[in-house]
Design a protein around this motif. Sequence first.
Motif, PDB file in Angstrom:
ATOM      1  N   ASP A 170       0.825  -1.204   0.000  1.00  0.00           N
ATOM      2  CA  ASP A 170       0.000   0.000   0.000  1.00  0.00           C
ATOM      3  C   ASP A 170       0.862   1.257   0.000  1.00  0.00           C
ATOM      4  O   ASP A 170       2.102   1.184  -0.046  1.00  0.00           O
ATOM      5  CB  ASP A 170      -0.993  -0.010   1.172  1.00  0.00           C
ATOM      6  CG  ASP A 170      -0.326   0.105   2.544  1.00  0.00           C
ATOM      7  OD1 ASP A 170       0.886   0.426   2.613  1.00  0.00           O
ATOM      8  OD2 ASP A 170      -1.022  -0.126   3.547  1.00  0.00           O
ATOM      9  N   LEU A 171       0.208   2.421   0.058  1.00  0.00           N
ATOM     10  CA  LEU A 171       0.925   3.693  -0.059  1.00  0.00           C
ATOM     11  C   LEU A 171       1.815   3.982   1.135  1.00  0.00           C
ATOM     12  O   LEU A 171       2.736   4.797   1.042  1.00  0.00           O
ATOM     13  CB  LEU A 171      -0.084   4.835  -0.232  1.00  0.00           C
ATOM     14  CG  LEU A 171      -0.919   4.788  -1.515  1.00  0.00           C
ATOM     15  CD1 LEU A 171      -1.983   5.867  -1.497  1.00  0.00           C
ATOM     16  CD2 LEU A 171      -0.023   4.946  -2.729  1.00  0.00           C
ATOM     17  N   HIS A 263      -4.117   2.929 -11.405  1.00  0.00           N
ATOM     18  CA  HIS A 263      -3.557   3.523 -10.194  1.00  0.00           C
ATOM     19  C   HIS A 263      -4.298   4.781  -9.775  1.00  0.00           C
ATOM     20  O   HIS A 263      -4.371   5.749 -10.514  1.00  0.00           O
ATOM     21  CB  HIS A 263      -2.084   3.865 -10.423  1.00  0.00           C
ATOM     22  CG  HIS A 263      -1.196   2.671 -10.356  1.00  0.00           C
ATOM     23  ND1 HIS A 263      -0.547   2.293  -9.218  1.00  0.00           N
ATOM     24  CD2 HIS A 263      -0.869   1.752 -11.290  1.00  0.00           C
ATOM     25  CE1 HIS A 263       0.163   1.204  -9.445  1.00  0.00           C
ATOM     26  NE2 HIS A 263      -0.022   0.854 -10.694  1.00  0.00           N
ATOM     27  N   PHE A 264      -4.844   4.798  -8.542  1.00  0.00           N
ATOM     28  CA  PHE A 264      -5.427   6.013  -7.993  1.00  0.00           C
ATOM     29  C   PHE A 264      -4.316   7.001  -7.685  1.00  0.00           C
ATOM     30  O   PHE A 264      -3.169   6.638  -7.517  1.00  0.00           O
ATOM     31  CB  PHE A 264      -6.164   5.729  -6.685  1.00  0.00           C
ATOM     32  CG  PHE A 264      -7.393   4.895  -6.823  1.00  0.00           C
ATOM     33  CD1 PHE A 264      -8.095   4.850  -8.006  1.00  0.00           C
ATOM     34  CD2 PHE A 264      -7.846   4.155  -5.749  1.00  0.00           C
ATOM     35  CE1 PHE A 264      -9.223   4.082  -8.120  1.00  0.00           C
ATOM     36  CE2 PHE A 264      -8.979   3.387  -5.855  1.00  0.00           C
ATOM     37  CZ  PHE A 264      -9.666   3.344  -7.045  1.00  0.00           C
ATOM     38  N   LYS A 265      -4.702   8.282  -7.539  1.00  0.00           N
ATOM     39  CA  LYS A 265      -3.723   9.293  -7.135  1.00  0.00           C
ATOM     40  C   LYS A 265      -3.513   9.270  -5.627  1.00  0.00           C
ATOM     41  O   LYS A 265      -2.579   9.839  -5.108  1.00  0.00           O
ATOM     42  CB  LYS A 265      -4.192  10.674  -7.592  1.00  0.00           C
ATOM     43  CG  LYS A 265      -4.257  10.800  -9.103  1.00  0.00           C
ATOM     44  CD  LYS A 265      -4.741  12.189  -9.510  1.00  0.00           C
ATOM     45  CE  LYS A 265      -4.728  12.339 -11.017  1.00  0.00           C
ATOM     46  NZ  LYS A 265      -5.708  11.488 -11.698  1.00  0.00           N
ATOM     47  N   SER A 290       1.298  -1.247  -5.379  1.00  0.00           N
ATOM     48  CA  SER A 290       1.745  -2.196  -6.400  1.00  0.00           C
ATOM     49  C   SER A 290       1.117  -3.570  -6.199  1.00  0.00           C
ATOM     50  O   SER A 290       0.702  -3.927  -5.088  1.00  0.00           O
ATOM     51  CB  SER A 290       3.271  -2.330  -6.385  1.00  0.00           C
ATOM     52  OG  SER A 290       3.710  -2.977  -5.195  1.00  0.00           O
ATOM     53  N   VAL A 291       1.055  -4.314  -7.294  1.00  0.00           N
ATOM     54  CA  VAL A 291       0.613  -5.715  -7.288  1.00  0.00           C
ATOM     55  C   VAL A 291       1.537  -6.489  -8.214  1.00  0.00           C
ATOM     56  O   VAL A 291       1.750  -6.095  -9.355  1.00  0.00           O
ATOM     57  CB  VAL A 291      -0.840  -5.869  -7.768  1.00  0.00           C
ATOM     58  CG1 VAL A 291      -1.219  -7.337  -7.846  1.00  0.00           C
ATOM     59  CG2 VAL A 291      -1.797  -5.131  -6.852  1.00  0.00           C
ATOM     60  N   VAL A 292       2.109  -7.591  -7.723  1.00  0.00           N
ATOM     61  CA  VAL A 292       2.963  -8.453  -8.531  1.00  0.00           C
ATOM     62  C   VAL A 292       2.417  -9.875  -8.407  1.00  0.00           C
ATOM     63  O   VAL A 292       2.195 -10.371  -7.300  1.00  0.00           O
ATOM     64  CB  VAL A 292       4.436  -8.408  -8.076  1.00  0.00           C
ATOM     65  CG1 VAL A 292       5.290  -9.316  -8.951  1.00  0.00           C
ATOM     66  CG2 VAL A 292       4.962  -6.986  -8.115  1.00  0.00           C
ATOM     67  N   MET A 293       2.210 -10.541  -9.569  1.00  0.00           N
ATOM     68  CA  MET A 293       1.632 -11.884  -9.583  1.00  0.00           C
ATOM     69  C   MET A 293       2.614 -12.853 -10.234  1.00  0.00           C
ATOM     70  O   MET A 293       3.251 -12.516 -11.238  1.00  0.00           O
ATOM     71  CB  MET A 293       0.305 -11.873 -10.330  1.00  0.00           C
ATOM     72  CG  MET A 293      -0.684 -10.847  -9.800  1.00  0.00           C
ATOM     73  SD  MET A 293      -2.257 -10.832 -10.702  1.00  0.00           S
ATOM     74  CE  MET A 293      -2.959 -12.370 -10.131  1.00  0.00           C
ATOM     75  N   MET A 294       2.723 -14.062  -9.680  1.00  0.00           N
ATOM     76  CA  MET A 294       3.694 -15.038 -10.177  1.00  0.00           C
ATOM     77  C   MET A 294       3.212 -16.462  -9.888  1.00  0.00           C
ATOM     78  O   MET A 294       2.373 -16.670  -9.013  1.00  0.00           O
ATOM     79  CB  MET A 294       5.057 -14.786  -9.521  1.00  0.00           C
ATOM     80  CG  MET A 294       5.047 -14.857  -8.018  1.00  0.00           C
ATOM     81  SD  MET A 294       6.533 -14.109  -7.246  1.00  0.00           S
ATOM     82  CE  MET A 294       6.069 -12.374  -7.250  1.00  0.00           C
ATOM     83  N   VAL A 295       3.742 -17.413 -10.645  1.00  0.00           N
ATOM     84  CA  VAL A 295       3.368 -18.824 -10.470  1.00  0.00           C
ATOM     85  C   VAL A 295       4.616 -19.667 -10.276  1.00  0.00           C
ATOM     86  O   VAL A 295       5.708 -19.311 -10.725  1.00  0.00           O
ATOM     87  CB  VAL A 295       2.563 -19.356 -11.678  1.00  0.00           C
ATOM     88  CG1 VAL A 295       1.231 -18.647 -11.792  1.00  0.00           C
ATOM     89  CG2 VAL A 295       3.348 -19.221 -12.975  1.00  0.00           C
ATOM     90  N   ARG A 296       4.431 -20.806  -9.603  1.00  0.00           N
ATOM     91  CA  ARG A 296       5.540 -21.732  -9.350  1.00  0.00           C
ATOM     92  C   ARG A 296       5.004 -23.149  -9.272  1.00  0.00           C
ATOM     93  O   ARG A 296       3.892 -23.386  -8.783  1.00  0.00           O
ATOM     94  CB  ARG A 296       6.243 -21.371  -8.031  1.00  0.00           C
ATOM     95  CG  ARG A 296       7.426 -22.257  -7.702  1.00  0.00           C
ATOM     96  CD  ARG A 296       8.121 -21.805  -6.430  1.00  0.00           C
ATOM     97  NE  ARG A 296       7.333 -22.075  -5.238  1.00  0.00           N
ATOM     98  CZ  ARG A 296       7.727 -21.764  -3.999  1.00  0.00           C
ATOM     99  NH1 ARG A 296       8.877 -21.138  -3.815  1.00  0.00           N
ATOM    100  NH2 ARG A 296       6.957 -22.044  -2.961  1.00  0.00           N
ATOM    101  N   ALA A 297       5.792 -24.094  -9.764  1.00  0.00           N
ATOM    102  CA  ALA A 297       5.414 -25.503  -9.669  1.00  0.00           C
ATOM    103  C   ALA A 297       5.270 -25.896  -8.206  1.00  0.00           C
ATOM    104  O   ALA A 297       6.140 -25.610  -7.374  1.00  0.00           O
ATOM    105  CB  ALA A 297       6.466 -26.373 -10.349  1.00  0.00           C
TER     106      ALA A 297
END
Length: 325
Positions: A170-171, A263-265, A290-297
């Motif tokens: 978050d901010l 993205h909001f101000k 921010s949002v970061v998305m990832m995959v893993r076995a």
Amino acid sequence: MSVPTCVFLLQLASSVAAPLACEKRVAYLDAEVRSLKNVIDQQHSYIMELQSRQSQQLLRIPNTHLGLQNLYRDCSEVYADGNVASGLYVIRPDGSPTELKVYCDMNNGGGWTVFQRRKDGKESFDRTWAEYSHGFGDSYSPDGEFWLGNQPLHLLTSQGNYDLHINTEDLEGNQRFAEYKNFRVDDEKDQYQVHVGEYSGTAGDALADARGLDPNSPCKGGIKFSTYDHPGYNEVDSQRCVRYSKSGWWFCRCGSDNEEEQHFKGPFEAMSDDGVAWYVWHGWSYAIRSVVMMVRAADLQQLPPGAEQRAPPLDPTMVHPRYDQ
């Protein structure tokens, strides 16, 4: 005519001319504003036309198959081969006609293939179906915003059992995460329908509808991907969600399961502003950073202590062999 009379008449003429000159100036400025608005509208139409052309070109890309090369299938295999530094690697998921340059995140146990990153709003996510299918944005830099592509994501998650990990911030710099078991994306003929399993984490379950736990959910049959030119489960609602969020996503209902907001101000601003929202954490009126998305076995084996560890190559185009060959 006497001199005082002359002066009086000149002053009177001046006072009458001033409002007329002001009115002309206002009319001129109004015309300028209308002209600039027309230019902006024309530029927007031109940009949308270019975007549409680009999408059509993506659809015409030939499927040039690679030879039988022993490439890593995902970042889990990259990690299992002793590469523990986050960075760019070359992979080729099963069934992929081409190799992929992907960003591998070796934190949180390592082996994560990043498929989405939102940080500063520089990259527009208001894209066409073809762009979301093939991918877009800057995946080469650690802070670049991008979407890897629904088709690569389908190929990745069809290789076995995969976990989904989502990092949010978050901010104020507070960080939370969400993790899902059994994450899978169907192919294009099924409109890249998403499947997720058990949730764990601290950010909240923003994909609850995709888990099928709500019997009253309008998406009981699964959530299909939607873009502004390709609606998913319901054309009217999907188009409304896409326009509302200015992005493609697995929409089920507006006001839920969508972290792909612009993205909001800042916090507590109107939804028409730009922002990323994770509604189960801060609600819909708060902009997270921010949002970061990832995959893993899911069956990734951790490296034993003292195992050989290698950094990524300086040349990001270098092809890595598979570790089990």
